[in-house]
Design an enzyme around this catalytic site. Structure first.
Site, PDB file in Angstrom:
ATOM      1  N   THR A 195       0.838  -1.190   0.000  1.00  0.00           N
ATOM      2  CA  THR A 195       0.000   0.000   0.000  1.00  0.00           C
ATOM      3  C   THR A 195       0.879   1.248   0.000  1.00  0.00           C
ATOM      4  O   THR A 195       2.006   1.200   0.481  1.00  0.00           O
ATOM      5  CB  THR A 195      -0.884  -0.046   1.265  1.00  0.00           C
ATOM      6  OG1 THR A 195      -1.787  -1.121   1.116  1.00  0.00           O
ATOM      7  CG2 THR A 195      -1.631   1.236   1.502  1.00  0.00           C
ATOM      8  N   ARG A 223     -14.009  -7.513  -1.085  1.00  0.00           N
ATOM      9  CA  ARG A 223     -13.349  -7.235   0.202  1.00  0.00           C
ATOM     10  C   ARG A 223     -12.817  -5.802   0.223  1.00  0.00           C
ATOM     11  O   ARG A 223     -12.214  -5.333  -0.734  1.00  0.00           O
ATOM     12  CB  ARG A 223     -12.209  -8.222   0.400  1.00  0.00           C
ATOM     13  CG  ARG A 223     -11.408  -8.020   1.697  1.00  0.00           C
ATOM     14  CD  ARG A 223     -10.178  -7.186   1.463  1.00  0.00           C
ATOM     15  NE  ARG A 223      -9.312  -7.134   2.640  1.00  0.00           N
ATOM     16  CZ  ARG A 223      -8.229  -6.357   2.733  1.00  0.00           C
ATOM     17  NH1 ARG A 223      -7.897  -5.578   1.729  1.00  0.00           N
ATOM     18  NH2 ARG A 223      -7.490  -6.368   3.818  1.00  0.00           N
ATOM     19  N   VAL A 224     -13.051  -5.106   1.304  1.00  0.00           N
ATOM     20  CA  VAL A 224     -12.506  -3.760   1.453  1.00  0.00           C
ATOM     21  C   VAL A 224     -11.594  -3.751   2.679  1.00  0.00           C
ATOM     22  O   VAL A 224     -11.969  -4.276   3.732  1.00  0.00           O
ATOM     23  CB  VAL A 224     -13.630  -2.707   1.615  1.00  0.00           C
ATOM     24  CG1 VAL A 224     -13.054  -1.333   1.897  1.00  0.00           C
ATOM     25  CG2 VAL A 224     -14.505  -2.679   0.368  1.00  0.00           C
ATOM     26  N   GLY A 225     -10.417  -3.184   2.548  1.00  0.00           N
ATOM     27  CA  GLY A 225      -9.469  -3.139   3.654  1.00  0.00           C
ATOM     28  C   GLY A 225      -9.596  -1.861   4.464  1.00  0.00           C
ATOM     29  O   GLY A 225     -10.590  -1.138   4.382  1.00  0.00           O
ATOM     30  N   THR A 246      -0.420   0.874   6.694  1.00  0.00           N
ATOM     31  CA  THR A 246      -0.238  -0.245   5.767  1.00  0.00           C
ATOM     32  C   THR A 246      -0.102  -1.523   6.575  1.00  0.00           C
ATOM     33  O   THR A 246       0.588  -1.534   7.588  1.00  0.00           O
ATOM     34  CB  THR A 246       0.985  -0.042   4.858  1.00  0.00           C
ATOM     35  OG1 THR A 246       1.118  -1.226   4.046  1.00  0.00           O
ATOM     36  CG2 THR A 246       2.270   0.176   5.624  1.00  0.00           C
ATOM     37  N   GLY A 247      -0.767  -2.575   6.120  1.00  0.00           N
ATOM     38  CA  GLY A 247      -0.671  -3.838   6.853  1.00  0.00           C
ATOM     39  C   GLY A 247      -1.890  -4.700   6.657  1.00  0.00           C
ATOM     40  O   GLY A 247      -2.683  -4.464   5.741  1.00  0.00           O
ATOM     41  N   THR A 248      -2.049  -5.676   7.525  1.00  0.00           N
ATOM     42  CA  THR A 248      -3.174  -6.606   7.448  1.00  0.00           C
ATOM     43  C   THR A 248      -4.456  -5.852   7.793  1.00  0.00           C
ATOM     44  O   THR A 248      -4.791  -5.664   8.963  1.00  0.00           O
ATOM     45  CB  THR A 248      -2.955  -7.771   8.420  1.00  0.00           C
ATOM     46  OG1 THR A 248      -2.570  -7.233   9.689  1.00  0.00           O
ATOM     47  CG2 THR A 248      -1.826  -8.681   7.946  1.00  0.00           C
TER      48      THR A 248
END
Ligand code: ASP
Length: 328
Positions: A195, A223-225, A246-248
């Site tokens: 990201t 899916r939305v992060g 940024t990450g999981t």
């Protein structure tokens, strides 16, 4: 006499298991060069009195166009081998925000997010509705194939064999290598999260944050992060700080990372660094969350924190040379 704080811009290009053993000097140099170039351009804008909002927009525009990072051109693939991009921007001076999610045809998703903020009464538009809005605003639409690169497709194929959604830079533990300008391969592309984001503090004392992503390789369609969710992956408030994560994404959403940092500063009197460290090193790991964030507070203090092996990152203060780094 009060000394006016200097404007500052910070950017990230994702975090993850970036392994020193697999990165050549040329690969490392390519990432540093890309980050330095973007920082210098945004720094110039801030030094000439430009706004934090324009600086983060410009920086993310450039990061989206750079295939080294998982946003815009070079975005990762979903499980169905499509691209679904998310982006958000927030203005710390007014608390106005705009975001798009699950767009497949908007060349520069961050511009669409800014259009949502400035030209609609909404905060978040998704899918075909967001694309139609972007088109109506005169933004460039592209064939979804525009975002595809051979490296990201290979990353999907590898992820499919494990069938879990993977962070961009983790997806290729999976050590596939994509070519960079000099023909060499960049580091361990599958072992980082890709990201991109920017935060800035301008000469007028205003803060802004922006984030853009292709999400996670092999993610389920729809899916939305955290990136386009205001308060999770992106947040800015002049009274506390501007944050881009940024990450999981799922863990960042559950921990409401961006807003929690501001809340810790506002209600508990924590410093930016203390708040960021607690979230990144304690709260997120306790939930299995991996990644990092960049943040700047209303005095121009920075935090670039991550709990992974590395995070592509850098910052530039007005009048000083840009600083970039990859590893801890
Ligand atoms: N946070 C992003 C997401 O979950 C992924 C990343 O940062 O690499 O969509």
């Amino acid at each position: 006499m009060t000394i006016k704080p200097q404007p500052v811009i910070a950017i990230h290009g994702g975090a993850g298991t970036i392994s020193r053993s697999t990165i050549s000097a040329a690969q490392e140099a390519a990432y540093h060069a890309a980050l330095q170039d973007i920082l210098r351009t945004a720094q110039q804008l801030l030094s000439s009195g430009g706004s934090a909002l324009d600086a983060v927009s410009l920086a993310v525009d450039m990061l989206e166009d750079c295939p080294l990072f998982n946003a815009g051109y070079g975005a990762v693939f979903t499980h169905d081998a499509t691209h679904e991009l998310d982006a958000a921007i927030m203005d710390g001076a007014t608390l106005r925000a705009g975001a798009v999610a699950c767009v497949s045809r908007v060349r520069r998703p961050l511009r669409a997010a800014r259009a949502v903020m400035e030209r609609s009464e909404h905060v978040l538009l998704v899918g075909t509705g967001a694309e139609a809005f972007a088109q109506a605003c005169g933004l460039e639409l592209v064939d979804p194939a525009y975002f595809s690169t051979a490296e990201r497709r290979e990353q999907l194929l590898r992820a499919l064999s494990g069938d879990a959604a993977v962070l961009d830079h983790d997806a290729a533990n999976l050590t596939f290598c994509s070519p960079v300008a000099d023909g060499s391969a960049p580091l361990d592309e599958g072992q980082k999260l890709g990201t991109v984001g920017a935060v800035a503090f301008d000469a007028h004392g205003n803060l802004a944050a922006a984030t853009s992503t292709g999400g996670m390789t092999n993610k389920r369609s729809g899916r939305v992060g955290d990136s386009p969710l205001i308060g999770a992956g992106t947040y800015a408030d002049n009274r506390s700080a501007a944050i881009s994560c940024t990450g999981t994404g799922e863990m960042f959403i559950r921990a409401v990372v961006g807003h929690d940092i501001c809340a810790r500063m506002a209600y508990a009197g924590q410093s930016l660094e203390a708040a960021a460290q607690e979230i990144v090193m304690k709260v997120l790991p306790a939930m299995g969350g991996r990644g990092g964030l960049i943040a700047v507070d209303a005095q121009g203090n920075l935090s670039l924190s991550f709990n992974t092996e590395g995070m592509y990152r850098g910052y530039a203060r007005a009048g000083a040379a840009p600083q970039t780094a990859i590893f801890a």
